[in-house]
Design a protein around this motif. Structure first.
Motif, PDB file in Angstrom:
ATOM      1  N   THR A 118      10.472 -15.870   6.737  1.00  0.00           N
ATOM      2  CA  THR A 118      10.123 -15.323   8.049  1.00  0.00           C
ATOM      3  C   THR A 118      11.404 -15.173   8.855  1.00  0.00           C
ATOM      4  O   THR A 118      12.448 -15.747   8.504  1.00  0.00           O
ATOM      5  CB  THR A 118       9.187 -16.270   8.809  1.00  0.00           C
ATOM      6  N   GLN A 119      11.315 -14.445   9.940  1.00  0.00           N
ATOM      7  CA  GLN A 119      12.466 -14.310  10.839  1.00  0.00           C
ATOM      8  C   GLN A 119      12.870 -15.687  11.367  1.00  0.00           C
ATOM      9  O   GLN A 119      14.045 -15.987  11.506  1.00  0.00           O
ATOM     10  CB  GLN A 119      12.141 -13.363  12.002  1.00  0.00           C
ATOM     11  N   GLY A 120      11.874 -16.527  11.633  1.00  0.00           N
ATOM     12  CA  GLY A 120      12.160 -17.877  12.124  1.00  0.00           C
ATOM     13  C   GLY A 120      12.994 -18.694  11.142  1.00  0.00           C
ATOM     14  O   GLY A 120      13.919 -19.392  11.542  1.00  0.00           O
ATOM     15  N   GLU A 123      16.611 -17.482  11.078  1.00  0.00           N
ATOM     16  CA  GLU A 123      17.345 -17.995  12.233  1.00  0.00           C
ATOM     17  C   GLU A 123      17.668 -19.475  12.068  1.00  0.00           C
ATOM     18  O   GLU A 123      18.776 -19.920  12.386  1.00  0.00           O
ATOM     19  CB  GLU A 123      16.539 -17.755  13.515  1.00  0.00           C
ATOM     20  N   GLU A 124      16.713 -20.241  11.556  1.00  0.00           N
ATOM     21  CA  GLU A 124      16.920 -21.678  11.344  1.00  0.00           C
ATOM     22  C   GLU A 124      18.077 -21.920  10.358  1.00  0.00           C
ATOM     23  O   GLU A 124      18.954 -22.745  10.605  1.00  0.00           O
ATOM     24  CB  GLU A 124      15.623 -22.282  10.800  1.00  0.00           C
TER      25      GLU A 124
END
Length: 158
Positions: A118-120, A123-124
Motif C-alpha cells: 500500500t502507499q502507507g 511511506e513507512e
C-alpha cells in the motif's frame, strides 16, 4: 544413474560437505558481498517473478545516496565501503522478508520491491530507510565516532 569414478568412494560426510559448499555458492551468486543485501541478479529475478504474477499492487522504491562520490573522494573508498556495509545491515531491518526485498542495484543505488503493498507501507519503509541513513557513523582509529552526514533520495511507485 551417476557415473562411478574408480577409486572414489562417496561417504555421507563428503556428500554433506558438498551440499554445504553448494549452498554457499548459491548464496554467493545471489548476495552482494559488500552490503549483504541481494545483488542485482537476485533483485531482478524477484521483481520479474512478481511482475509475471501481478495479482496485487506492486510497490517499488528506487534510492541512492546523495553526493556519495564526494564522500568517497573526501574520506576514501574504504570508509565509503564501510558505510555501505553498515547501511546494508541497517536496511535489512527496514523490510521484513515477508514484506519484500531490498537489493543493491549498483554502487550506491538500491531497489526495494514490495509486493501486495500500500502507499502507507511504501511511506513507512521510506521513513525507516531515511532513519537508517541518518544513523550511519564514521569510525576512524584514534578519533571519536562521527555521524556520516549522508542523505538519500527515494523515488517510489505503486
Amino acid at each position: 544413474m551417476p557415473q562411478k569414478i574408480p577409486g572414489v568412494v562417496k561417504t555421507p560426510d563428503l556428500e554433506q560437505a558438498l551440499r554445504e559448499k553448494d549452498a554457499i555458492i548459491e548464496k554467493l551468486t545471489k548476495q552482494d558481498t559488500l552490503t549483504g543485501l541481494p545483488n542485482w541478479a537476485a533483485t531482478k529475478a524477484y521483481l520479474e517473478g512478481h511482475l509475471q504474477q501481478m495479482r496485487a499492487p506492486l510497490g517499488l522504491l528506487c534510492m541512492d545516496f546523495d553526493n556519495f562520490k564526494v564522500f568517497n573522494l573526501t574520506y576514501g573508498y574504504l570508509l565509503g565501503d564501510l558505510l555501505l556495509a553498515q547501511f546494508g545491515e541497517r536496511a535489512k531491518l527496514c523490510i521484513p522478508p515477508e514484506k519484500g526485498l531490498l537489493g543493491r542495484f549498483n554502487g550506491d543505488s538500491f531497489l526495494a520491491v514490495l509486493p501486495n503493498t500500500t502507499q502507507g507501507l511504501l511511506e513507512e519503509v521510506s521513513h525507516a530507510l531515511f532513519a537508517a541513513v541518518e544513523e550511519l557513523t564514521v569510525e576512524v582509529p584514534n578519533a571519536p565516532r562521527v555521524n556520516a552526514g549522508l542523505t538519500i533520495c527515494i523515488g517510489s511507485t505503486l
